[in-house]
Enzyme design. Sequence first.
Site, mmCIF file in Angstrom:
data_model
loop_
_atom_site.group_PDB
_atom_site.id
_atom_site.type_symbol
_atom_site.label_atom_id
_atom_site.label_comp_id
_atom_site.label_asym_id
_atom_site.label_seq_id
_atom_site.Cartn_x
_atom_site.Cartn_y
_atom_site.Cartn_z
ATOM 1 N N ARG A 79 -10.653 -8.999 23.509
ATOM 2 C CA ARG A 79 -9.518 -8.223 23.005
ATOM 3 C C ARG A 79 -8.878 -8.888 21.786
ATOM 4 N NH1 ARG A 79 -6.511 -7.396 27.919
ATOM 5 N NH2 ARG A 79 -5.332 -9.217 27.311
ATOM 6 N N TYR A 132 7.462 7.766 6.391
ATOM 7 C CA TYR A 132 6.358 8.466 7.068
ATOM 8 C C TYR A 132 6.923 9.073 8.362
ATOM 9 C CZ TYR A 132 1.914 9.021 9.545
ATOM 10 O OH TYR A 132 0.850 9.518 10.250
ATOM 11 N N ASP A 203 6.387 -0.233 4.509
ATOM 12 C CA ASP A 203 5.099 0.450 4.632
ATOM 13 C C ASP A 203 4.452 0.444 3.252
ATOM 14 O OD1 ASP A 203 3.044 2.427 4.695
ATOM 15 O OD2 ASP A 203 3.980 3.379 6.426
ATOM 16 N N LYS A 228 -6.240 4.790 5.409
ATOM 17 C CA LYS A 228 -6.157 5.454 4.102
ATOM 18 C C LYS A 228 -7.011 4.695 3.073
ATOM 19 C CE LYS A 228 -3.170 8.286 6.062
ATOM 20 N NZ LYS A 228 -1.737 8.079 6.141
HETATM 21 C C1 PLP Z 1 -1.013 7.946 7.371
HETATM 22 C C2 PLP Z 1 0.132 7.035 7.267
HETATM 23 C C3 PLP Z 1 0.484 6.210 8.326
HETATM 24 C C4 PLP Z 1 -0.180 6.302 9.678
HETATM 25 O O1 PLP Z 1 -1.513 6.009 9.682
HETATM 26 P P1 PLP Z 1 -2.509 6.555 10.840
HETATM 27 O O2 PLP Z 1 -3.650 5.632 10.750
HETATM 28 O O3 PLP Z 1 -2.814 7.962 10.468
HETATM 29 O O4 PLP Z 1 -1.776 6.447 12.142
HETATM 30 C C5 PLP Z 1 1.521 5.324 8.135
HETATM 31 N N1 PLP Z 1 2.194 5.269 6.984
HETATM 32 C C6 PLP Z 1 1.893 6.064 5.948
HETATM 33 C C7 PLP Z 1 2.690 5.962 4.683
HETATM 34 C C8 PLP Z 1 0.861 6.976 6.050
HETATM 35 O O5 PLP Z 1 0.593 7.791 5.037
#
Ligand code: PLP
Length: 435
Positions: A79, A132, A203, A228
């Site tokens: 893990r 987000y 973020d 992303k």
């Molecule tokens: C897509 C996104 C997330 C979340 O990511 P996931 O992998 O889809 O859970 C967090 N912050 C931002 C700015 C995003 O665009």
Amino acid sequence: MSAPNAANAENAANAANAGHRLHGATQLLHAGAPALREGSGPVNVPVVRTSTVRFENTAAYTDFHHRRDAGERVASYGRHGLDTHRALEDAVAGLEGGHRAFLTPSGLSAIALVLLALLSPGDHALVVDGVYAPLRRVDNTLLKRLGITVEYFSPSRDDLASLLRPNTRLVYLESPSSLLYEVLDLPALSAIARERGVTVAADNTWSGGWFYKPLALGANISIQAATKYISGHSDLMQGIVVVDSPALAAKVRTAHDALGLTIGADDAYLALRGLRTLPVRLAQHQRNATEVAHFLQQQPQIGRVYYPALPDDPGHALWKRDFSGASGLVSFALPQATPAQADAFVDALTLFGVGASWGGYESLALVAQPERLREHPQWTHDVPVIRLHVGLEDPRDLTADLAQALARIAEAPEPSARPAAAPFPELLRAEAHLR
Ligand SMILES: *Cc1c(COP(=O)(O)O)cnc(C)c1O
């Protein structure tokens, strides 16, 4: 600057270059490269899949467990991740200029991890309101139940210093914001929070960690959805949390362990593979998005184009000061279109897929949900907004596709008269709450 293993690889490469300091792209390409054994070896980090870890004997087993309990990054169980995970953690810690990275199964779980690691019952957190949106779900479900108060603020409307309370433990930022890409003065906001001993998290998904460095600008924690741009190929769900100090690493590690968060070695490998091409992909996303943004600005049916790299964007000066690039995300308003016409526009696109998420090589389009837009303080227009993720297709094909879809709107019947935008009750409630 970076975590131990990344630093070793970097130092070895630097030494070979007689003291020449390697640039970011070069470091990303070589981070975690496996050592040669008996004169040869693979280019790439091996995918080490395992659940159980085997030890030489009981003494070694006990030793590993003790070292892990003391905070060392050794794996006493699958893990915790093995070599592939380590290589990715080190590469991203180096990319973000942080002390240590933690891997989670999605971007949202990385956000939840930070909130749960830092906030306790009775605590207060300030979150920028263009955040987000699913963060609000974590707030409305888990955090409220735990007696944690989250307040949403806007730097353009509120004075952060006056919102900080004695029990404020976290200021959570996202720059540029989701959907409308409002750029924040992260250094100024971080300075206010840190002066009061409040941790700052940001973020950093928009930049993939490549052209924005929140930790260098004053944040303590950088969060990314590796789903992303780090992945870059729409084939992976993953989150990464990078912290700037051993004290924060201990807090995040405790929650990460307690929640049993882990990712598979194949996913760690895919993220590492994505990292190798992050700079070239992002440079092309920016070129294509800039071309698309300029095209959109010239179209009479289109209102404001939201892209901080445009010189007339309100966030442009801050973007120029703090960022070294821009992503493939471009939003724009269709002020004369009805919601049905906005849907028809998106449906008429042939190269842009209709879908959420972004950061892959392919272009995507979506009509922004009005309730999401209303979470943004400046949003009082009540007109449809389209969010594009501009992919790596030839931009001439993308603008041609947008042009043909716009022509479909022009052919459509006149929009029915719409009432003037009224203030949104949710926004008024949120503002009342802030006062
Ligand atoms: C897509 C996104 C997330 C979340 O990511 P996931 O992998 O889809 O859970 C967090 N912050 C931002 C700015 C995003 O665009």
